[in-house]
Scaffold this motif. Structure first.
Motif, PDB file in Angstrom:
ATOM      1  N   UNK A  46      32.600  -2.351  23.474  1.00  0.00           N
ATOM      2  CA  UNK A  46      32.166  -3.725  23.260  1.00  0.00           C
ATOM      3  C   UNK A  46      30.917  -4.138  24.041  1.00  0.00           C
ATOM      4  N   UNK A  47      30.645  -3.486  25.143  1.00  0.00           N
ATOM      5  CA  UNK A  47      29.536  -3.904  25.999  1.00  0.00           C
ATOM      6  C   UNK A  47      29.018  -2.727  26.809  1.00  0.00           C
ATOM      7  N   UNK A  48      27.872  -2.954  27.448  1.00  0.00           N
ATOM      8  CA  UNK A  48      27.292  -1.958  28.354  1.00  0.00           C
ATOM      9  C   UNK A  48      26.545  -2.692  29.445  1.00  0.00           C
ATOM     10  N   UNK A  49      26.437  -2.062  30.613  1.00  0.00           N
ATOM     11  CA  UNK A  49      25.695  -2.650  31.726  1.00  0.00           C
ATOM     12  C   UNK A  49      25.338  -1.572  32.730  1.00  0.00           C
ATOM     13  N   UNK A  50      24.378  -1.888  33.580  1.00  0.00           N
ATOM     14  CA  UNK A  50      24.021  -1.011  34.695  1.00  0.00           C
ATOM     15  C   UNK A  50      24.933  -1.343  35.860  1.00  0.00           C
ATOM     16  N   UNK A  51      25.327  -0.310  36.597  1.00  0.00           N
ATOM     17  CA  UNK A  51      26.202  -0.528  37.745  1.00  0.00           C
ATOM     18  C   UNK A  51      25.775   0.394  38.884  1.00  0.00           C
ATOM     19  N   UNK A  52      26.252   0.095  40.056  1.00  0.00           N
ATOM     20  CA  UNK A  52      25.973   0.860  41.264  1.00  0.00           C
ATOM     21  C   UNK A  52      26.846   2.121  41.233  1.00  0.00           C
ATOM     22  N   UNK A  53      26.216   3.296  41.192  1.00  0.00           N
ATOM     23  CA  UNK A  53      26.982   4.537  41.106  1.00  0.00           C
ATOM     24  C   UNK A  53      27.680   4.889  42.413  1.00  0.00           C
ATOM     25  N   UNK A  54      27.487   4.104  43.474  1.00  0.00           N
ATOM     26  CA  UNK A  54      28.287   4.284  44.688  1.00  0.00           C
ATOM     27  C   UNK A  54      29.733   3.898  44.412  1.00  0.00           C
ATOM     28  N   UNK A  55      29.962   3.173  43.322  1.00  0.00           N
ATOM     29  CA  UNK A  55      31.318   2.782  42.926  1.00  0.00           C
ATOM     30  C   UNK A  55      31.948   3.906  42.111  1.00  0.00           C
ATOM     31  N   UNK A  56      33.230   4.067  42.298  1.00  0.00           N
ATOM     32  CA  UNK A  56      34.011   5.006  41.495  1.00  0.00           C
ATOM     33  C   UNK A  56      34.684   4.208  40.392  1.00  0.00           C
ATOM     34  N   UNK A  57      34.592   4.691  39.168  1.00  0.00           N
ATOM     35  CA  UNK A  57      35.209   3.986  38.036  1.00  0.00           C
ATOM     36  C   UNK A  57      36.686   4.373  37.974  1.00  0.00           C
ATOM     37  N   UNK A  58      37.545   3.366  38.080  1.00  0.00           N
ATOM     38  CA  UNK A  58      38.993   3.562  38.014  1.00  0.00           C
ATOM     39  C   UNK A  58      39.540   2.837  36.794  1.00  0.00           C
ATOM     40  N   UNK A  59      40.635   3.329  36.276  1.00  0.00           N
ATOM     41  CA  UNK A  59      41.369   2.721  35.161  1.00  0.00           C
ATOM     42  C   UNK A  59      40.447   2.116  34.110  1.00  0.00           C
ATOM     43  N   UNK A  60      39.633   2.969  33.542  1.00  0.00           N
ATOM     44  CA  UNK A  60      38.680   2.540  32.519  1.00  0.00           C
ATOM     45  C   UNK A  60      39.332   2.618  31.144  1.00  0.00           C
ATOM     46  N   UNK A  61      39.567   1.454  30.539  1.00  0.00           N
ATOM     47  CA  UNK A  61      40.007   1.395  29.143  1.00  0.00           C
ATOM     48  C   UNK A  61      38.912   0.655  28.388  1.00  0.00           C
ATOM     49  N   UNK A  62      39.098   0.453  27.121  1.00  0.00           N
ATOM     50  CA  UNK A  62      38.081  -0.247  26.334  1.00  0.00           C
ATOM     51  C   UNK A  62      38.008  -1.730  26.695  1.00  0.00           C
ATOM     52  N   UNK A  63      39.080  -2.289  27.255  1.00  0.00           N
ATOM     53  CA  UNK A  63      39.074  -3.719  27.551  1.00  0.00           C
ATOM     54  C   UNK A  63      39.147  -4.051  29.037  1.00  0.00           C
ATOM     55  N   UNK A  64      39.332  -3.068  29.896  1.00  0.00           N
ATOM     56  CA  UNK A  64      39.337  -3.364  31.330  1.00  0.00           C
ATOM     57  C   UNK A  64      38.910  -2.133  32.133  1.00  0.00           C
ATOM     58  N   UNK A  65      38.331  -2.409  33.276  1.00  0.00           N
ATOM     59  CA  UNK A  65      37.941  -1.335  34.171  1.00  0.00           C
ATOM     60  C   UNK A  65      37.885  -1.873  35.594  1.00  0.00           C
ATOM     61  N   UNK A  66      37.901  -0.933  36.525  1.00  0.00           N
ATOM     62  CA  UNK A  66      37.816  -1.281  37.938  1.00  0.00           C
ATOM     63  C   UNK A  66      36.727  -0.426  38.562  1.00  0.00           C
ATOM     64  N   UNK A  67      35.790  -1.084  39.239  1.00  0.00           N
ATOM     65  CA  UNK A  67      34.777  -0.381  40.013  1.00  0.00           C
ATOM     66  C   UNK A  67      35.257  -0.387  41.458  1.00  0.00           C
ATOM     67  N   UNK A  68      35.580   0.790  41.971  1.00  0.00           N
ATOM     68  CA  UNK A  68      36.154   0.924  43.310  1.00  0.00           C
ATOM     69  C   UNK A  68      35.073   1.337  44.306  1.00  0.00           C
ATOM     70  N   UNK A  69      35.022   0.638  45.432  1.00  0.00           N
ATOM     71  CA  UNK A  69      34.100   0.937  46.522  1.00  0.00           C
ATOM     72  C   UNK A  69      34.940   1.321  47.741  1.00  0.00           C
ATOM     73  N   UNK A  70      35.368   2.586  47.838  1.00  0.00           N
ATOM     74  CA  UNK A  70      36.297   2.966  48.905  1.00  0.00           C
ATOM     75  C   UNK A  70      35.716   2.778  50.313  1.00  0.00           C
ATOM     76  N   UNK A  71      34.423   2.961  50.474  1.00  0.00           N
ATOM     77  CA  UNK A  71      33.800   2.794  51.792  1.00  0.00           C
ATOM     78  C   UNK A  71      33.938   1.363  52.297  1.00  0.00           C
ATOM     79  N   UNK A  72      33.951   0.417  51.378  1.00  0.00           N
ATOM     80  CA  UNK A  72      34.044  -0.998  51.737  1.00  0.00           C
ATOM     81  C   UNK A  72      35.444  -1.560  51.521  1.00  0.00           C
TER      82      UNK A  72
END
Length: 184
Positions: A46-72
């Motif tokens: 449905x969408x696209x965007x630029x993101x900080x690759x320092x984040x780890x993508x967790x639980x990525x489905x077509x309708x929800x996702x989590x960008x995880x920043x373990x260092x922070x």
């Protein structure tokens, strides 16, 4: 003679008692430095965007996702919903969710967002204080697509301690909003 001894005793006490003056240490702030963001592109159905690759993508489905920043110890939750003549309810729910944090927050700063070129409109909420979430946002095209997002830390919210990380991740959220494009 008694006065003389008393005088000498007082003089001795003054000489011995005089030491270097103790000054309190100046207040300091913790300085945390994080890596400069490296941009990657994330695409869903449905969408696209630029993101900080320092984040780890967790639980990525077509309708929800989590960008995880373990260092922070922080995560940005992003949820997508289709608009089916319910944009008013979606807007109301997103605004209500943002203001549920007002009990613990010292303040909530609303920042409207408009990107006419990509047909993206929304609101960014910067939350200050010991609230559970330090940032909330929503974006929509008002006819088909609606996204909500929130920043959470998986640590006890102590605003003074998490402020550097919160400011860094709030900038990442703004970057997501600025680069978001709808696919349909």
């Amino acid at each position: 003679m008694y006065r003389y001894r008393l005088f000498l005793l007082m003089l001795l006490a003054l000489v011995i008692g005089c030491k270097e003056e103790v000054l309190p240490k100046p207040k300091a702030q913790l300085r945390l430095e994080y890596d400069a963001p490296q941009q990657g592109e994330l695409q869903t159905e449905y969408f696209m965007f630029s993101y900080n690759t320092n984040a780890k993508i967790k639980s990525n489905t077509e309708t929800s996702l989590v960008l995880d920043y373990p260092e922070m110890k922080g995560e940005i939750y992003i949820n997508y919903k289709k608009v089916d003549d319910n944009v008013d309810k979606l807007l109301s729910d997103a605004q209500k969710l943002s203001y549920e944090h007002s009990v613990k927050a010292d303040g909530i700063l609303e920042q409207p967002f408009v990107n006419e070129k990509n047909n993206v409109y929304g609101m960014f909420y910067e939350v200050s204080g010991n609230a559970a979430s330090q940032a909330q946002f929503y974006v929509t095209d008002s006819t088909k697509n609606f996204i909500t997002g929130a920043l959470y830390f998986y640590t006890r919210p102590n605003y003074d301690s998490i402020y550097p990380a919160a400011a860094y991740l709030q900038n990442d959220i703004r970057g997501i909003m600025e680069t978001l494009k709808w696919k349909n």
